[in-house]
Design a protein around this motif. Structure first.
Motif, PDB file in Angstrom:
ATOM      1  N   VAL A  11      28.114  30.793  37.560  1.00  0.00           N
ATOM      2  CA  VAL A  11      28.052  32.046  36.805  1.00  0.00           C
ATOM      3  C   VAL A  11      27.266  33.058  37.631  1.00  0.00           C
ATOM      4  CG1 VAL A  11      28.232  31.054  34.496  1.00  0.00           C
ATOM      5  CG2 VAL A  11      25.997  31.336  35.523  1.00  0.00           C
TER       6      VAL A  11
ATOM      7  N   ARG B 230      28.424  25.127  26.045  1.00  0.00           N
ATOM      8  CA  ARG B 230      27.595  23.978  26.386  1.00  0.00           C
ATOM      9  C   ARG B 230      26.868  23.416  25.187  1.00  0.00           C
ATOM     10  NH1 ARG B 230      23.941  25.956  30.735  1.00  0.00           N
ATOM     11  NH2 ARG B 230      22.614  24.414  29.775  1.00  0.00           N
TER      12      ARG B 230
ATOM     13  N   LEU C 138      28.920  40.095  33.858  1.00  0.00           N
ATOM     14  CA  LEU C 138      27.975  39.053  34.267  1.00  0.00           C
ATOM     15  C   LEU C 138      27.472  38.233  33.098  1.00  0.00           C
ATOM     16  CD1 LEU C 138      25.975  37.694  36.093  1.00  0.00           C
ATOM     17  CD2 LEU C 138      24.637  39.779  36.127  1.00  0.00           C
ATOM     18  N   TYR C 139      26.887  38.916  32.126  1.00  0.00           N
ATOM     19  CA  TYR C 139      26.241  38.153  31.078  1.00  0.00           C
ATOM     20  C   TYR C 139      27.201  37.781  29.961  1.00  0.00           C
ATOM     21  CZ  TYR C 139      22.063  38.009  33.533  1.00  0.00           C
ATOM     22  OH  TYR C 139      21.155  37.705  34.488  1.00  0.00           O
TER      23      TYR C 139
ATOM     24  N   ASN D  43      26.853  21.118  33.369  1.00  0.00           N
ATOM     25  CA  ASN D  43      27.752  22.218  33.674  1.00  0.00           C
ATOM     26  C   ASN D  43      27.465  22.783  35.059  1.00  0.00           C
ATOM     27  OD1 ASN D  43      29.143  24.651  33.842  1.00  0.00           O
ATOM     28  ND2 ASN D  43      29.054  24.942  31.621  1.00  0.00           N
TER      29      ASN D  43
ATOM     30  N   ALA E 199      24.835  34.986  37.092  1.00  0.00           N
ATOM     31  CA  ALA E 199      23.371  34.978  37.010  1.00  0.00           C
ATOM     32  C   ALA E 199      22.776  33.987  38.015  1.00  0.00           C
ATOM     33  CB  ALA E 199      22.933  34.631  35.598  1.00  0.00           C
ATOM     34  N   GLN E 200      23.514  32.909  38.290  1.00  0.00           N
ATOM     35  CA  GLN E 200      23.029  31.946  39.285  1.00  0.00           C
ATOM     36  C   GLN E 200      23.032  32.579  40.678  1.00  0.00           C
ATOM     37  OE1 GLN E 200      25.900  28.867  38.661  1.00  0.00           O
ATOM     38  NE2 GLN E 200      24.881  28.084  36.828  1.00  0.00           N
TER      39      GLN E 200
ATOM     40  N   GLY F 222      22.580  24.775  34.856  1.00  0.00           N
ATOM     41  CA  GLY F 222      23.474  23.921  34.071  1.00  0.00           C
ATOM     42  C   GLY F 222      23.082  22.470  33.961  1.00  0.00           C
ATOM     43  N   ARG F 223      21.792  22.173  34.108  1.00  0.00           N
ATOM     44  CA  ARG F 223      21.357  20.805  33.872  1.00  0.00           C
ATOM     45  C   ARG F 223      21.748  20.387  32.452  1.00  0.00           C
ATOM     46  NH1 ARG F 223      15.202  19.082  32.557  1.00  0.00           N
ATOM     47  NH2 ARG F 223      15.106  17.145  33.707  1.00  0.00           N
TER      48      ARG F 223
ATOM     49  N   LYS G 212      17.339  30.681  27.347  1.00  0.00           N
ATOM     50  CA  LYS G 212      18.463  31.590  27.592  1.00  0.00           C
ATOM     51  C   LYS G 212      18.216  32.951  26.947  1.00  0.00           C
ATOM     52  CE  LYS G 212      21.687  29.643  29.981  1.00  0.00           C
ATOM     53  NZ  LYS G 212      22.361  30.255  31.112  1.00  0.00           N
TER      54      LYS G 212
ATOM     55  N   THR H  35      17.543  25.161  33.952  1.00  0.00           N
ATOM     56  CA  THR H  35      18.318  25.654  32.810  1.00  0.00           C
ATOM     57  C   THR H  35      19.460  26.538  33.293  1.00  0.00           C
ATOM     58  OG1 THR H  35      16.194  25.756  31.687  1.00  0.00           O
ATOM     59  CG2 THR H  35      18.066  26.718  30.547  1.00  0.00           C
ATOM     60  N   LEU H  36      19.111  27.450  34.211  1.00  0.00           N
ATOM     61  CA  LEU H  36      20.112  28.404  34.707  1.00  0.00           C
ATOM     62  C   LEU H  36      21.265  27.690  35.408  1.00  0.00           C
ATOM     63  CD1 LEU H  36      20.942  31.366  35.220  1.00  0.00           C
ATOM     64  CD2 LEU H  36      19.490  31.340  37.249  1.00  0.00           C
TER      65      LEU H  36
ATOM     66  N   SER I 280      32.364  34.892  41.039  1.00  0.00           N
ATOM     67  CA  SER I 280      31.109  35.151  40.338  1.00  0.00           C
ATOM     68  C   SER I 280      30.068  35.724  41.298  1.00  0.00           C
ATOM     69  CB  SER I 280      30.604  33.898  39.617  1.00  0.00           C
ATOM     70  OG  SER I 280      30.292  32.889  40.525  1.00  0.00           O
TER      71      SER I 280
END
Lengths: 576, 435
Positions: A466, B16, B5-6, A462, A468-469, A449-450, B169, A446-447, B228
């Motif tokens: 980002v 998305r 970041l977030y 995607n 967070a990755q 971008g699947r 998320k 999920t994180l 990033s």
């Protein structure tokens, strides 16, 4: 910033030191002179000459890694890299590797994932195939890939099949659509097999195509969530006595929990043949004796069709090259022309000549020098990019990324689906690319971008970075544990071998190449610096103080850091 | 130029999923501008804390009901008394209000927690997101911070504080670690057994070993990835990590909060709120499920709760943050007003959802008031029942979140932040008397 500048200087030094017979000015490019080889190259090189761009060929090390990732979605092992690099048959070894990879077992898993995105293979939200059907759909797609079923036959089966969603895999094409109205189905068919988006079609064009899909019905069975997809010219499953208008009575009685999306079926006027219009404007009268889906499929899959062949060759090109000749590959329209029309026409001709043999098309592209260009752009203009002047740098897809991290460390991940209960778990030795159902996932996927497999569009995946990755890759216990304790990583780090051998093994395993001398030096210098006092020496009656020596001692953690740095490098995280 | 970041991640999600699913997220401008509360700190007393022994003392009810704690003490607000175990909080009574008529009549941990965290009736077809996840959903678009918008210390309570149908998320970012340890090890931010020096050495090593990245630094993809990565390192080695670095506080203040896990969680929560995090949950370490050994547990835990919460309110006030920060403190239910003296409980209290007490403060909630009351022994609501929808609805209103707004359900089901009266959910009305 200072670090980066310094490193750039170091890099220049590396480039000089790393030259071998094969590698060119740097470890990523080949010294072999680049000459066009075949029609693809002729057409691409011609364009690049106009743009005054001189492309470069990638090195063997880059090629072996690229080919594995692009053809079977995984990395070569250290042994496979060594064998390829040391193979003296420089004339044929790239071609032979392509042939071997196209026959590997992983080929079907990887390409079933790609097709799964386009065909929306997902149990829940928003297409609601249900788990059994998602598995059946995926099983069928994978089997077609194993058999290398011709593409035209593959499409025809999806467009014309009838039967149970649990037993006849391809019928799920008609179920894996959010909007299961005739318009919605026509839109999905156009997107998937014609590479075109119906959103901006004139309404009558879509309406004409919609008629072909207006006689599809779905009928539940007594099996939970089983549904038959079938041609229903008279709309006869619409039971008027049903409590819900238009809803089959059997559903209301036997399956109170099954929410069947009911297609509104325009009842054909008394025995009057319906008139449908193909997207090219040709009108056709539909006979009551023939499933209109067959009529449409017969029109679609002929070589003369202006969309069908063009769409698939452009899609495959984009999958391998990172960019369509028409870009985006599912946005074919008159005002979005191909960057190289002759190239597209040539590929179409080859595809029909090869009777829609997918592997033949891939082989043709993979063997071109164009595919084998270096990823380091000489020019970064949009024209250069649109004309494939360098191989397109792309972050690894979420599934591939976690798979290769697990492959090199020997660790495993757990994939689950929270809906419906009971929870679905899949065996932990299964790679993420082999997951059939888009509902089965992990926080990592999920994180990173699947795709949610909601739309079937190419851009739903995607791969943009980002922060967070990065937190996850650089600093999570999930990744740290794999590097620190993964059984395969242990066999390298705890092997007790000489440092040079460990470094070499790490580079071959993670980056699929040997370290350059300068990289080896950088690794060598990382660790705990210890000062060794030199004892004074008496000479000619005088005491001479010798300078102290410094040595670098590596603890296990230092080796972990080195592996960590390689895994977080641009080179590892991208297809290049 | 660089986004937090977030903030970036949030925008990415919206991109998305597509406009449809998130169309509902747009807020009426009026609601958002009137909002007083920018952040929420929720102290979740999971397990369920006794109300008789704490914030709704009943000295007249006798030993049978009050056991060892028969004394009530005065507070700094005339006419309000508290249980004897809360002397520090008693001095802050002007800053918070007490709800003594909270009720939902549900005695199961999971179902009651679901009620208190979502306002929705458990066992319906949909699994609603917790209030924190709803905050993350609505506050993300404006949020510019580098710490995730919905943080829980230190572990999420499974389905008690989860994302519901909003998807992964919106899971809370669980910090892990212990803020009272020498080093608060926050997952992904402060790595276990990796010292700051090693972090810096690694980063430098990566810079040197990143041969392709350095050679292709001009490429837009490489530049975007580096950008990033830098934002992530701001959290790992820069400002973000500093938020979690409690050693930057004066030792005297750390002592005032209490050198125990809960006290330091309160301090960490204040630091997060200071840096703009919209929703912070403290899942009370250890919990309050005191079926047996009740009085000893209360003697051990209440002083930490008293000290931490009282200091938090004072500290927020001192920094001018109380005006914009809602603090609410509640369990999923209270505990039986009548003590279970018989074996095997030997002086314990059972689950009790008929009536219990909640503290609310700040962010537009007035201090120094009592809402509703229970009967003489704390067994039933006597006056002005407050149901979960009333409490959560008031919190949403103060934060400018429309309780009728649609939530993006993955299957397109009709789902709203809170259930409406039409759905048959009991309500005693918003807490307008203290807003």
């Amino acid at each position: 910033m200072r670090t980066l500048l310094l490193s750039a200087v170091v890099f220049v030094a590396v480039a000089g030191g790393a030259s071998t017979s094969e590698t060119g000015p740097n470890v990523f490019e080949s010294s072999v002179p680049l000459t066009p080889d075949g029609q693809i190259d002729k057409l691409v090189f011609g364009k690049l000459k106009q743009l005054k761009i001189q492309p470069a060929l990638c090195s063997d090390a880059v090629f072996v890694r690229r080919a594995y990732l692009d053809v079977i979605g995984t990395l070569p092992t250290a042994k496979e890299v060594r064998e390829f690099l040391q193979d003296p048959d420089t004339k044929n070894k790239r071609r032979l590797l392509i042939d071997r990879l196209l026959e590997r077992e992983e080929y079907a898993d990887y390409w079933a994932m790609r097709w799964g995105d386009i065909l929306r293979i997902k149990a829940e939200f928003p297409v609601n195939l249900w788990p059994n059907a998602a598995q059946a759909y995926h099983r069928w797609v994978r089997a077609c890939l194993v058999e290398n079923e011709p593409y035209d036959k593959f499409v025809r089966e999806m467009l014309t099949s009838s039967g149970s969603n649990f037993r006849v895999g391809p019928v799920n094409f008609y179920r894996a659509i959010q909007n299961r109205t005739p318009e919605g189905i026509a839109g999905a068919v156009a997107l998937t097999f014609m590479g075109t988006r119906t959103d901006n079609w004139p309404t009558n064009k879509l309406a004409g195509m919609t008629v072909f899909f207006s006689q599809i019905s779905y009928k539940p069975t007594s099996e939970w969530k089983e549904e038959h997809v079938f041609w229903n010219p008279l709309g006869s499953n619409v039971v008027t006595a049903s409590s819900v208008p238009g809803k089959p009575a059997i559903a209301a009685i036997a399956q109170p929990s099954n929410t069947v999306t009911q297609v509104s079926i325009p009842a054909p006027a008394d025995n009057e043949p319906q008139r449908a219009i193909f997207p090219d404007g040709t009108k056709v009268k539909l006979s009551a004796n023939k499933d209109p889906r067959e009529v449409f499929a017969d029109w679609l899959i002929t070589p003369r069709n202006p969309w069908f062949t063009r769409s698939i060759v452009n899609r495959v090109w984009a999958w391998l090259m990172g960019r369509g000749i028409i870009h985006e590959p599912d946005d074919i329209r008159d005002d979005n022309p191909p960057s190289n029309p002759a190239l597209l026409a040539y590929l179409e001709k080859e595809m029909t000549a090869g009777r829609y043999d997918m592997k033949r098309l891939m082989r043709l592209i993979l063997n071109s020098k164009t595919y084998q260009f270096s990823a380091m752009p000489k020019v970064t203009t949009p024209e250069a990019e649109a004309n494939f002047a360098s191989y397109s740098l792309r972050r690894l897809d979420a599934e591939v990324l976690i798979d290769v991290i697990n492959k090199i460390t020997g660790a495993k991940d757990l994939y689950t689906s929270p809906i419906p209960e009971p929870f679905t778990y899949i065996p932990d030795d299964k790679p993420a690319v082999a997951i059939a159902d888009g509902s089965i996932t992990s926080p990592f996927l999920t994180l990173f971008g699947r795709t949610a497999r909601a739309t079937g569009m190419e851009n739903e995946r995607n791969n943009k970075p980002v922060p967070a990755q990065w937190l996850h890759l650089l600093n999570s216990t999930h990744i740290h544990r794999k590097i620190d304790q993964g059984p395969k990583m242990r066999t390298i780090l705890d092997s007790g071998r000489k440092p040079q051998e460990i470094v070499e093994e790490l580079y071959l395993t993670i980056l699929s190449r040997f370290p350059t001398p300068d990289e080896a030096k950088t690794v060598d210098a990382y660790g705990q610096v210890q000062v060794i006092k030199s004892p004074p020496v008496r000479k000619d009656g005088k005491t001479i103080q010798q300078p102290d020596k410094t040595i670098v001692v590596k603890r296990r953690d230092d080796w972990v850091d080195i592996a960590w740095a390689l895994i977080n490098s641009t080179e590892f995280l991208h297809r290049h | 130029m660089r986004r937090g970041l977030y903030a970036t991640a949030g925008l990415m999600v919206a991109d998305r999923v597509g406009a449809d699913a998130f169309a509902a997220v747009t807020q009426p401008a009026s609601a958002a501008t009137k909002a007083k509360a920018k952040s929420v700190i929720q102290v979740f007393l999971w397990g369920g804390m006794s109300h008789n022994d704490t914030w709704d003392p009943k000295p007249e009810a006798g030993y049978e009901y009050m056991g060892e704690f028969q004394k009530a003490i005065p507070t700094n607000v005339d006419g309000i008394q508290m249980g004897e175990l809360f002397p520090a909080l008693a001095k802050q009574a002007d800053k918070f209000s007490l709800i003594r008529s909270m009720t939902h009549r549900n005695n199961g941990h999971e179902t009651a927690a679901y009620l208190m965290q979502t306002g929705h009736t458990p066992g319906e077809r949909l699994a609603y997101p917790s209030v924190g996840a709803v905050f993350a959903l609505f506050k993300w678009p404006q949020y510019k911070g580098i710490i995730p918008p919905y943080v829980v210390m230190t572990q999420a309570q499974g389905r008690f504080s989860e994302e519901g149908f909003l998807g992964p998320k919106y899971k809370p970012f669980a910090t892990g670690g212990d803020p009272n340890a020498n080093r608060f090890e926050v997952e992904g931010v402060v790595a276990r057994a990796i010292t700051d020096d090693r972090q810096k050495n690694r980063r430098e090593l990566l810079g040197k070993m990143n041969t392709m990245g350095n050679a292709m630094a001009a490429s837009p993809q490489v530049a975007a990835a580096e950008e990033s990565k830098k934002a992530a390192y701001d959290l790992i080695l820069g400002k973000g990590k500093e938020v979690f670095d409690l050693s930057l506080e004066k030792p005297e203040l750390r002592e005032r909060y209490g050198r125990n896990t809960f006290g330091q969680e309160c301090l960490a929560a204040r630091r997060m709120v200071e840096s703009g995090v919209p929703y912070v949950v403290i899942n009370y370490p250890g919990g309050w499920d005191t079926h047996s050994n009740h009085f000893a547990t209360m003697r051990r835990q209440c002083p930490n709760l008293d000290q931490g919460l009282a200091t938090l309110l004072q500290d927020l006030k001192d920094r001018g943050l109380l005006e914009t920060t809602i603090v609410w403190c509640a369990g999923e239910f209270g505990r039986g007003p009548k003590v279970d003296w018989q074996p095997p409980w030997n002086g314990g209290r059972n689950h009790y959802g008929n009536v219990f007490s909640v503290i609310v403060a700040g962010g537009g909630f007035k201090g120094g008031h009592v809402v509703g009351c229970s009967d003489a022994k704390g067994e039933e609501v006597k006056d002005r029942p407050v149901y979960p929808v009333d409490l959560l609805g008031s919190i949403y209103q103060l934060a400018g979140i429309d309780a009728n707004a649609k939530l993006p359900h993955p299957l397109g089901a009709e789902a709203h932040v809170l259930p409406s009266a039409a759905e048959g959910v009991k309500s005693g009305g918003l807490l307008t008397e203290i807003m």
